[in-house]
Design a protein around this motif. Structure first.
Motif, PDB file in Angstrom:
ATOM      1  N   GLY A 269       9.313  14.829  15.819  1.00  0.00           N
ATOM      2  CA  GLY A 269       8.961  16.218  15.533  1.00  0.00           C
ATOM      3  C   GLY A 269       8.914  16.492  14.041  1.00  0.00           C
ATOM      4  N   THR A 270       8.598  17.732  13.696  1.00  0.00           N
ATOM      5  CA  THR A 270       8.424  18.125  12.308  1.00  0.00           C
ATOM      6  C   THR A 270       9.289  19.337  11.984  1.00  0.00           C
ATOM      7  OG1 THR A 270       6.154  17.290  12.178  1.00  0.00           O
ATOM      8  CG2 THR A 270       6.764  19.016  10.620  1.00  0.00           C
ATOM      9  N   LEU A 271       9.953  19.284  10.828  1.00  0.00           N
ATOM     10  CA  LEU A 271      10.679  20.430  10.298  1.00  0.00           C
ATOM     11  C   LEU A 271       9.853  21.034   9.180  1.00  0.00           C
ATOM     12  CD1 LEU A 271      14.354  19.114  10.076  1.00  0.00           C
ATOM     13  CD2 LEU A 271      13.583  21.084  11.418  1.00  0.00           C
ATOM     14  N   CYS A 273       9.966  24.143   6.370  1.00  0.00           N
ATOM     15  CA  CYS A 273      10.715  25.202   5.692  1.00  0.00           C
ATOM     16  C   CYS A 273       9.772  25.965   4.774  1.00  0.00           C
ATOM     17  CB  CYS A 273      11.860  24.597   4.885  1.00  0.00           C
ATOM     18  SG  CYS A 273      12.792  25.794   3.919  1.00  0.00           S
ATOM     19  N   GLU A 274       9.688  27.273   4.977  1.00  0.00           N
ATOM     20  CA  GLU A 274       8.828  28.125   4.159  1.00  0.00           C
ATOM     21  C   GLU A 274       9.686  29.053   3.302  1.00  0.00           C
ATOM     22  OE1 GLU A 274       5.631  28.247   3.717  1.00  0.00           O
ATOM     23  OE2 GLU A 274       4.649  27.303   5.443  1.00  0.00           O
ATOM     24  N   ASP A 275       9.417  29.015   1.999  1.00  0.00           N
ATOM     25  CA  ASP A 275      10.055  29.937   1.048  1.00  0.00           C
ATOM     26  C   ASP A 275      11.576  29.863   1.074  1.00  0.00           C
ATOM     27  OD1 ASP A 275       7.578  30.931   0.119  1.00  0.00           O
ATOM     28  OD2 ASP A 275       7.453  32.235   1.877  1.00  0.00           O
ATOM     29  N   ALA A 276      12.119  28.722   1.463  1.00  0.00           N
ATOM     30  CA  ALA A 276      13.569  28.504   1.508  1.00  0.00           C
ATOM     31  C   ALA A 276      14.274  29.486   2.427  1.00  0.00           C
ATOM     32  CB  ALA A 276      14.168  28.591   0.092  1.00  0.00           C
ATOM     33  N   LYS A 277      13.511  30.094   3.346  1.00  0.00           N
ATOM     34  CA  LYS A 277      14.081  31.116   4.219  1.00  0.00           C
ATOM     35  C   LYS A 277      13.831  30.854   5.694  1.00  0.00           C
ATOM     36  CE  LYS A 277      13.425  34.707   0.704  1.00  0.00           C
ATOM     37  NZ  LYS A 277      12.707  35.967   0.355  1.00  0.00           N
ATOM     38  N   THR A 278      12.616  30.436   6.022  1.00  0.00           N
ATOM     39  CA  THR A 278      12.212  30.257   7.413  1.00  0.00           C
ATOM     40  C   THR A 278      12.176  28.780   7.763  1.00  0.00           C
ATOM     41  OG1 THR A 278      10.828  32.248   7.277  1.00  0.00           O
ATOM     42  CG2 THR A 278      10.427  30.742   9.118  1.00  0.00           C
ATOM     43  N   LEU A 279      12.803  28.423   8.886  1.00  0.00           N
ATOM     44  CA  LEU A 279      12.829  27.032   9.327  1.00  0.00           C
ATOM     45  C   LEU A 279      12.244  26.926  10.731  1.00  0.00           C
ATOM     46  CD1 LEU A 279      13.630  24.115   8.783  1.00  0.00           C
ATOM     47  CD2 LEU A 279      15.908  24.648   9.680  1.00  0.00           C
ATOM     48  N   ILE A 280      11.185  26.136  10.848  1.00  0.00           N
ATOM     49  CA  ILE A 280      10.501  25.935  12.134  1.00  0.00           C
ATOM     50  C   ILE A 280      10.587  24.468  12.526  1.00  0.00           C
ATOM     51  CG2 ILE A 280       8.277  26.017  13.326  1.00  0.00           C
ATOM     52  CD1 ILE A 280       7.550  28.392  11.531  1.00  0.00           C
ATOM     53  N   LEU A 281      10.932  24.228  13.767  1.00  0.00           N
ATOM     54  CA  LEU A 281      10.961  22.884  14.327  1.00  0.00           C
ATOM     55  C   LEU A 281       9.842  22.742  15.345  1.00  0.00           C
ATOM     56  CD1 LEU A 281      12.129  20.081  15.028  1.00  0.00           C
ATOM     57  CD2 LEU A 281      13.760  21.246  16.543  1.00  0.00           C
TER      58      LEU A 281
END
Length: 401
Positions: A269-271, A273-281
């Motif tokens: 899978g892929t992690l 991170c956007e703008d050091a705030k949002t984390l999507i897996l």
């Protein structure tokens, strides 16, 4: 409550605008600022005036005016502090850290650990001679629960091996005024580098902290592309890892609003991170390699579940690092980052510079002496801005790693 008696060396943007304010606002209850050292008498007077303002604004905090010293050595030799926070231009970080450790003082060093790894290795060796002392590095971005969660997931192995890492970090914009605010800024003799040495030590530290150290770097740099400076303000680097994974690291101080996107692609899978705030897996139902070996669909791909992760914990930044430093001294609790870890990101930075200087890919560990010789050659022709008046600016909101 028992407190550590702290002395700050360097009352500039970070020493004044961040650490002193945090302490005087009562955010570091186990830290008492008892001394400040700065070679600039105007900075010492600014400290005196600032103290009066904070005493009036925060009367319940019982703020005492710190003792003021014109040199770090005078402050350390006065034996009024238990620990020092080194917040001066980069070249002086290792030397002052060594002097403090040799005097039996605990040390918190601002990033980067130094300008070149040979210098930092001397600092590490000194720290190893004094295991009774606490030596920390101000890697405040390690307190961000998003990055901590990324590291936890990667280190757990639940997503399998890393295949690719990409960090596009172009929201470090700085105008020309920023570079003109200090004689040492953006010069080879005063700072030793540009965006990699000033803004990106946090990103480089997090990159290796989460993904591990690369084994090869090939970097392309532009020096003074967007500003009237002599060091790099635009970098594109390619990396290779021991397991065959690849990576890119792209940064600049010339773009705005810029982008901060950190992506780690793993077999499972892929992690993102956007703008050091949002984390999507983006978690795959079947690892990529296994799917490739077993599928009978020419254009198929494993299904992915999209999960928004909300990490727990406070993003305490500099306050968290300083409070952990105090707790380490007083009770032996763990640091956010041991000072010896500061060399890792610097190794990547030095390798990137060496790659750009010699226009070739560089294997890690690299030739540290060769890098030092290149750096000193640049220092010899450096156009130091000795007639520039130093300016202290508010740093609030400038930490966007």
């Amino acid at each position: 409550m028992k407190k550590i008696k702290l002395g700050i060396i360097g009352f500039g943007n970070i020493g004044c605008g961040t650490h002193t304010k945090n302490i005087w606002k009562g955010k570091c209850p186990e830290v008492e600022l008892v001394a400040v050292a700065d070679c600039n008498p105007d900075r010492l007077e600014a400290c005196r005036q600032m103290c009066k303002e904070y005493q009036a604004e925060y009367p319940d905090n019982k703020i005492s005016e710190p003792l003021l010293f014109e040199s770090a050595e005078a402050m350390m030799d006065a034996k009024v502090v238990d620990a020092v926070l080194v917040a001066v231009p980069h070249y002086d970080h290792p030397g002052l850290t060594i002097k403090a450790l040799e005097r039996g003082l605990h040390v918190m060093c601002e990033k980067p650990a130094g300008v070149y790894t040979l210098q930092v290795r001397e600092m590490m060796a000194c720290a190893d001679k004094h295991p009774e002392l606490v030596f920390g590095m101000m890697f405040n971005q390690r307190t961000n629960p998003v990055f901590r969660k990324m590291r936890e997931i990667i280190q757990s192995g639940e997503l399998g091996a890393i295949r690719r890492t990409n960090w596009l970090i172009t929201n470090w914009y700085r105008p020309q005024y920023y570079y003109d605010s200090g004689a040492w800024r953006a010069t080879w003799s005063g700072e030793g580098g540009g965006v990699l040495l000033n803004q990106c030590p946090h990103n480089l530290d997090l990159w290796q902290w989460i993904c591990g150290m690369p084994k090869k770097i090939h970097a392309h740099m532009h020096f003074g592309k967007w500003h009237d400076i002599e060091v790099e303000d635009d970098v594109t680097a390619y990396a290779e890892y021991e397991n065959g994974a690849t990576g890119t690291f792209i940064t600049t101080t010339g773009d705005t609003p810029g982008t901060n996107r950190f992506e780690v692609v793993c077999d499972g899978g892929t992690l993102l991170c956007e703008d050091a705030k949002t984390l999507i897996l983006k978690k795959l139902e079947m690892p990529i390699d296994e799917y490739s070996r077993t599928t009978t669909s020419a254009f198929g791909k494993p299904k992915a579940e999209i999960i928004t992760i909300e990490p727990e914990g406070e993003n305490s930044q500099h306050v968290g690092v300083l409070n952990a430093f105090a707790a380490a001294i007083l009770r032996g609790e763990p640091l956010i980052a041991d000072g010896r870890e500061g060399i890792n990101g610097l190794m990547i930075s030095n390798a990137m510079h060496l790659s750009a200087f010699e226009e070739r890919a560089v294997e890690l560990p690299f030739d540290e002496k060769a890098f030092y010789e290149h750096l000193m050659a640049h220092v010899k022709t450096s156009r130091r801005k000795d007639n520039v008046a130093s300016v202290v600016s508010d740093t609030e909101g400038s930490y966007n790693a």
